[in-house]
Design an enzyme around this catalytic site. Structure first.
Site, PDB file in Angstrom:
ATOM      1  N   TYR A  85       0.806 -10.970 -15.798  1.00 48.59           N
ATOM      2  CA  TYR A  85       0.778 -11.765 -14.564  1.00 48.59           C
ATOM      3  C   TYR A  85       2.189 -11.998 -14.022  1.00 48.59           C
ATOM      4  O   TYR A  85       2.435 -11.892 -12.827  1.00 48.59           O
ATOM      5  CB  TYR A  85       0.052 -13.105 -14.791  1.00 48.59           C
ATOM      6  CG  TYR A  85      -0.383 -13.742 -13.492  1.00 48.59           C
ATOM      7  CD1 TYR A  85      -1.657 -13.521 -12.974  1.00 48.59           C
ATOM      8  CD2 TYR A  85       0.497 -14.537 -12.755  1.00 48.59           C
ATOM      9  CE1 TYR A  85      -2.049 -14.072 -11.763  1.00 48.59           C
ATOM     10  CE2 TYR A  85       0.123 -15.092 -11.542  1.00 48.59           C
ATOM     11  CZ  TYR A  85      -1.157 -14.864 -11.051  1.00 48.59           C
ATOM     12  OH  TYR A  85      -1.528 -15.400  -9.845  1.00 48.59           O
TER      13      TYR A  85
ATOM     14  N   LYS B 118      -1.002  -8.093  -7.552  1.00 43.88           N
ATOM     15  CA  LYS B 118      -0.056  -7.051  -7.965  1.00 43.88           C
ATOM     16  C   LYS B 118       0.381  -6.069  -6.872  1.00 43.88           C
ATOM     17  O   LYS B 118       1.298  -5.278  -7.088  1.00 43.88           O
ATOM     18  CB  LYS B 118      -0.655  -6.244  -9.137  1.00 43.88           C
ATOM     19  CG  LYS B 118      -0.781  -7.028 -10.417  1.00 43.88           C
ATOM     20  CD  LYS B 118       0.587  -7.355 -10.983  1.00 43.88           C
ATOM     21  CE  LYS B 118       0.556  -8.496 -11.937  1.00 43.88           C
ATOM     22  NZ  LYS B 118       1.652  -9.435 -11.791  1.00 43.88           N
TER      23      LYS B 118
ATOM     24  N   PRO C 115      -6.943  -7.249  -5.265  1.00 40.43           N
ATOM     25  CA  PRO C 115      -5.953  -8.334  -5.228  1.00 40.43           C
ATOM     26  C   PRO C 115      -5.996  -9.318  -6.408  1.00 40.43           C
ATOM     27  O   PRO C 115      -5.067 -10.115  -6.557  1.00 40.43           O
ATOM     28  CB  PRO C 115      -6.249  -9.052  -3.912  1.00 40.43           C
ATOM     29  CG  PRO C 115      -7.629  -8.649  -3.536  1.00 40.43           C
ATOM     30  CD  PRO C 115      -7.880  -7.323  -4.137  1.00 40.43           C
TER      31      PRO C 115
ATOM     32  N   TYR D 150      -8.387 -19.437 -10.447  1.00 34.73           N
ATOM     33  CA  TYR D 150      -9.242 -18.240 -10.383  1.00 34.73           C
ATOM     34  C   TYR D 150     -10.578 -18.641 -10.995  1.00 34.73           C
ATOM     35  O   TYR D 150     -10.619 -19.057 -12.158  1.00 34.73           O
ATOM     36  CB  TYR D 150      -8.650 -17.100 -11.207  1.00 34.73           C
ATOM     37  CG  TYR D 150      -7.399 -16.466 -10.627  1.00 34.73           C
ATOM     38  CD1 TYR D 150      -7.479 -15.362  -9.787  1.00 34.73           C
ATOM     39  CD2 TYR D 150      -6.122 -16.947 -10.944  1.00 34.73           C
ATOM     40  CE1 TYR D 150      -6.352 -14.750  -9.270  1.00 34.73           C
ATOM     41  CE2 TYR D 150      -4.975 -16.344 -10.422  1.00 34.73           C
ATOM     42  CZ  TYR D 150      -5.098 -15.250  -9.589  1.00 34.73           C
ATOM     43  OH  TYR D 150      -3.972 -14.648  -9.079  1.00 34.73           O
TER      44      TYR D 150
ATOM     45  N   HIS E 135       5.810 -21.245 -10.065  1.00 32.04           N
ATOM     46  CA  HIS E 135       4.592 -21.565 -10.825  1.00 32.04           C
ATOM     47  C   HIS E 135       4.763 -21.053 -12.251  1.00 32.04           C
ATOM     48  O   HIS E 135       5.070 -19.884 -12.451  1.00 32.04           O
ATOM     49  CB  HIS E 135       3.368 -20.907 -10.183  1.00 32.04           C
ATOM     50  CG  HIS E 135       2.874 -21.646  -8.983  1.00 32.04           C
ATOM     51  ND1 HIS E 135       1.543 -21.724  -8.646  1.00 32.04           N
ATOM     52  CD2 HIS E 135       3.531 -22.362  -8.056  1.00 32.04           C
ATOM     53  CE1 HIS E 135       1.416 -22.461  -7.544  1.00 32.04           C
ATOM     54  NE2 HIS E 135       2.612 -22.848  -7.169  1.00 32.04           N
TER      55      HIS E 135
HETATM   56  P1  RFL Z   1       1.979  -2.231   4.138  1.00 26.14           P
HETATM   57  O1  RFL Z   1       2.206  -3.690   4.065  1.00 26.14           O
HETATM   58  O2  RFL Z   1       0.625  -1.729   4.431  1.00 26.14           O
HETATM   59  O3  RFL Z   1       3.002  -1.680   5.227  1.00 26.14           O
HETATM   60  C1  RFL Z   1       2.950  -0.350   5.699  1.00 26.14           C
HETATM   61  C2  RFL Z   1       3.488  -0.326   7.106  1.00 26.14           C
HETATM   62  O4  RFL Z   1       3.473   1.024   7.595  1.00 26.14           O
HETATM   63  C3  RFL Z   1       3.005   1.016   8.933  1.00 26.14           C
HETATM   64  N1  RFL Z   1       2.445   2.353   9.222  1.00 26.14           N
HETATM   65  C4  RFL Z   1       3.132   3.299   9.889  1.00 26.14           C
HETATM   66  N2  RFL Z   1       4.341   3.293  10.416  1.00 26.14           N
HETATM   67  C5  RFL Z   1       4.767   4.435  11.030  1.00 26.14           C
HETATM   68  N3  RFL Z   1       3.996   5.551  11.119  1.00 26.14           N
HETATM   69  C6  RFL Z   1       2.761   5.586  10.609  1.00 26.14           C
HETATM   70  N4  RFL Z   1       2.002   6.688  10.692  1.00 26.14           N
HETATM   71  C7  RFL Z   1       2.282   4.436   9.944  1.00 26.14           C
HETATM   72  N5  RFL Z   1       1.122   4.118   9.305  1.00 26.14           N
HETATM   73  C8  RFL Z   1       1.245   2.864   8.873  1.00 26.14           C
HETATM   74  C9  RFL Z   1       1.984  -0.104   8.979  1.00 26.14           C
HETATM   75  O5  RFL Z   1       1.787  -0.597  10.306  1.00 26.14           O
HETATM   76  C10 RFL Z   1       2.643  -1.139   8.075  1.00 26.14           C
HETATM   77  O6  RFL Z   1       3.470  -2.036   8.781  1.00 26.14           O
HETATM   78  O7  RFL Z   1       2.464  -1.478   2.811  1.00 26.14           O
HETATM   79  P2  RFL Z   1       3.676  -1.831   1.831  1.00 26.14           P
HETATM   80  O8  RFL Z   1       4.940  -2.083   2.613  1.00 26.14           O
HETATM   81  O9  RFL Z   1       3.655  -0.802   0.769  1.00 26.14           O
HETATM   82  O10 RFL Z   1       3.314  -3.251   1.186  1.00 26.14           O
HETATM   83  C11 RFL Z   1       2.191  -3.395   0.361  1.00 26.14           C
HETATM   84  C12 RFL Z   1       1.622  -4.808   0.455  1.00 26.14           C
HETATM   85  O11 RFL Z   1       1.444  -5.147   1.821  1.00 26.14           O
HETATM   86  C13 RFL Z   1       0.302  -4.957  -0.306  1.00 26.14           C
HETATM   87  O12 RFL Z   1       0.359  -4.275  -1.527  1.00 26.14           O
HETATM   88  C14 RFL Z   1      -0.051  -6.432  -0.572  1.00 26.14           C
HETATM   89  O13 RFL Z   1      -0.256  -7.133   0.605  1.00 26.14           O
HETATM   90  C15 RFL Z   1      -1.286  -6.537  -1.465  1.00 26.14           C
HETATM   91  N6  RFL Z   1      -1.676  -7.944  -1.692  1.00 26.14           N
HETATM   92  C16 RFL Z   1      -1.012  -8.719  -2.615  1.00 26.14           C
HETATM   93  N7  RFL Z   1       0.030  -8.223  -3.294  1.00 26.14           N
HETATM   94  C17 RFL Z   1       0.735  -9.015  -4.165  1.00 26.14           C
HETATM   95  O14 RFL Z   1       1.684  -8.523  -4.803  1.00 26.14           O
HETATM   96  N8  RFL Z   1       0.426 -10.351  -4.358  1.00 26.14           N
HETATM   97  C18 RFL Z   1      -0.610 -10.936  -3.705  1.00 26.14           C
HETATM   98  O15 RFL Z   1      -0.814 -12.140  -3.846  1.00 26.14           O
HETATM   99  C19 RFL Z   1      -1.402 -10.101  -2.816  1.00 26.14           C
HETATM  100  N9  RFL Z   1      -2.427 -10.619  -2.150  1.00 26.14           N
HETATM  101  C20 RFL Z   1      -2.741  -8.476  -0.989  1.00 26.14           C
HETATM  102  C21 RFL Z   1      -3.107  -9.841  -1.254  1.00 26.14           C
HETATM  103  C22 RFL Z   1      -3.443  -7.733  -0.040  1.00 26.14           C
HETATM  104  C23 RFL Z   1      -4.496  -8.304   0.626  1.00 26.14           C
HETATM  105  N10 RFL Z   1      -5.167  -7.503   1.593  1.00 26.14           N
HETATM  106  C24 RFL Z   1      -5.421  -7.928   2.898  1.00 26.14           C
HETATM  107  C25 RFL Z   1      -5.367  -6.099   1.334  1.00 26.14           C
HETATM  108  C26 RFL Z   1      -4.155 -10.422  -0.598  1.00 26.14           C
HETATM  109  C27 RFL Z   1      -4.882  -9.654   0.322  1.00 26.14           C
HETATM  110  C28 RFL Z   1      -6.065 -10.324   0.981  1.00 26.14           C
HETATM  111  C1  PHB Z   2      -2.811 -15.197  -2.188  1.00 22.72           C
HETATM  112  O1  PHB Z   2      -2.305 -16.332  -2.212  1.00 22.72           O
HETATM  113  O2  PHB Z   2      -3.000 -14.588  -1.133  1.00 22.72           O
HETATM  114  C2  PHB Z   2      -3.214 -14.559  -3.471  1.00 22.72           C
HETATM  115  C3  PHB Z   2      -2.873 -15.180  -4.662  1.00 22.72           C
HETATM  116  C4  PHB Z   2      -3.260 -14.602  -5.861  1.00 22.72           C
HETATM  117  C5  PHB Z   2      -3.979 -13.427  -5.857  1.00 22.72           C
HETATM  118  C6  PHB Z   2      -4.298 -12.792  -4.656  1.00 22.72           C
HETATM  119  C7  PHB Z   2      -3.913 -13.373  -3.451  1.00 22.72           C
HETATM  120  O3  PHB Z   2      -4.372 -12.894  -7.036  1.00 22.72           O
END
Ligand code: RFL
Ligand code: PHB
Length: 389
Positions: free
Chosen positions: A384, A296, A292, A200, A72
């Site tokens: 971004y 980032k 979110p 957005y 994109h």
């Molecule tokens: P995670 O993914 O939470 O993984 C941590 C892992 O550790 C395990 N765990 C344990 N394991 C052993 N012992 C313990 N005591 C433990 N406690 C926990 C957990 O089960 C898990 O598997 O952290 P990590 O690896 O640092 O990754 C971070 C990302 O997952 C997170 O920042 C993103 O998902 C945030 N996020 C987005 N980030 C982006 O860069 N671009 C996006 O488009 C974006 N969209 C989003 C998002 C997060 C969202 N939610 C649900 C919060 C959209 C959403 C809706």
């Molecule tokens: C997503 O596709 O899950 C998504 C995309 C952009 C954002 C947050 C989440 O800023």
């Protein structure tokens, strides 16, 4: 049992670090609290910065991402029945890649299987011991048996609710937090995306986002009340509300379908300092959370992994501690800039419960500035696509 690095958490941060260390001949064991299916069932990020894409390449895990991800080079911002585009390539030399976190995680697990990396799933009672000494060890329970792994370093990649951050004594930790008075209700549906770029939308009814995973898989979000429950939203109610918040041209062409997944995420900004305590290093959501808006979270986790990977390589190759000594400072410098961007973009796009008419005017003025000013667009595009490492 003994290994060089124990990685607590088998999410994207832990797995990416594991593969990068493997490439450098550094042995790591990953401990994951949940099952593999559970980790792969979480629908999260969708937009990857070039830094993360580059790291996947460095780890030798980017073949499917390159074949199936969508480049994109811009995004749309809608408000007040108006819509404008921020062009990334006009202002930067970079683009972003739309590729789901679920797919990226699957690729990392597949690579870990192929390279014989050890991952322990469904571990319980993980305790990080003696992290402030040169001989740390991690204990945990699995299948009713107690285990101990001695190691050189521990990477705390266990997300916001993990044990790693809390292992750092409260007297050492400084925490900074802002909780936003709303959440995001997200729906994944097997329908073609309403638009080929993300939209957005700031609307009087609250924020909305049109995103996607591929040509027949869409991801949509609407701002909802803090404490709301996804069970309160039928599919029809979700689609009706989304239509009201996006520009009429998009609402008219929106194709809806059953929600494959529907969940609410709270919005929070959070940073803990320092990100290192002795031989324990925090990475990703274990150390910081962003709302979110701006995508980032995963990307900032990746930049931590990059700095830690560099530091550990330097340590094992040359017995040089410089990289690990500057890890916390370097990672935090970039973390705070992405925190600022995510906070700014969230404040710009959401409708806060107590928002005054003046606050609304300020949002509209800032959106108009972004629409009309190439300089304002350049600042947005730079953030971004991702700040340099
Ligand atoms: P995670 O993914 O939470 O993984 C941590 C892992 O550790 C395990 N765990 C344990 N394991 C052993 N012992 C313990 N005591 C433990 N406690 C926990 C957990 O089960 C898990 O598997 O952290 P990590 O690896 O640092 O990754 C971070 C990302 O997952 C997170 O920042 C993103 O998902 C945030 N996020 C987005 N980030 C982006 O860069 N671009 C996006 O488009 C974006 N969209 C989003 C998002 C997060 C969202 N939610 C649900 C919060 C959209 C959403 C809706
Ligand atoms: C997503 O596709 O899950 C998504 C995309 C952009 C954002 C947050 C989440 O800023």
């Amino acid at each position: 049992m003994r290994t060089q690095v124990v990685i607590v958490g088998g999410g994207p941060s832990g797995l990416l670090l594991g593969q990068l260390l493997y490439k450098a001949g550094i042995e790591a064991i990953v401990l994951e609290r949940k099952s593999r299916a559970h980790v792969l069932g979480r629908i999260r990020a969708g937009v990857l910065e070039r830094g993360l894409v580059g790291l996947m390449g460095e780890a030798g895990v980017d073949a499917r991402m390159k074949a199936e991800g969508f480049v994109h080079d811009g995004t749309l911002i809608a408000y007040d029945n108006d819509m404008f585009r921020v062009d990334f390539t006009q202002h930067t030399d970079a683009t972003v890649l739309v590729y789901g976190q679920t797919e990226l995680t699957r690729d990392l697990y597949d690579a870990r299987d192929k390279t014989g990396g050890e991952t322990r799933f469904e571990v319980d009672k993980v305790v990080i011991n003696d992290a402030d000494t040169d001989t740390p060890f991690v204990t945990f329970d699995q299948d009713g048996t107690h285990h101990r792994i001695d190691c050189d370093f521990v990477a705390g990649c266990d997300g916001f609710h993990g044990v790693s951050r809390k292992t750092i004594p409260a007297s050492v930790r400084r925490e900074y937090e802002k909780v936003y008075p709303f959440g995001w209700l997200g729906v994944l549906s097997e329908t073609p995306p309403v638009n080929d770029e993300l939209i957005y939308a700031n609307s009087d009814r609250g924020f909305a986002l049109c995103s996607m995973r591929n040509a027949n898989l869409s991801r949509y979000y609407i701002q909802c009340d803090e404490g709301d429950d996804a069970a309160n939203w039928s599919d029809d109610a979700f689609w009706d509300e989304l239509r009201r918040r996006i520009p009429p041209t998009a609402a008219e062409t929106l194709i809806t379908g059953p929600a494959l997944e529907k969940s609410i995420a709270p919005l929070r900004s959070f940073v803990t300092e320092p990100m290192r305590w002795g031989r324990l290093f925090l990475c990703g959501d274990a150390a910081h959370i962003v709302p979110p808006t701006g995508a980032k979270g995963l990307n900032t986790a990746a930049s931590d992994v990059h700095y830690l990977n560099q530091g550990l390589r330097q340590f094992y190759a040359d017995n040089d501690t410089h990289g690990i000594d500057v890890y916390s400072e370097k990672a935090l410098a970039r973390v705070w800039k992405t925190e600022r961007f995510s906070w700014w973009f969230s404040n710009l796009m959401h409708h806060s419960p107590g928002q005054s008419a003046f606050d609304k005017k300020m949002q509209l003025a800032e959106l108009a500035l972004l629409r009309d000013s190439p300089e304002a667009q350049a600042a947005m595009a730079l953030n971004y696509v991702g700040l340099p490492y």
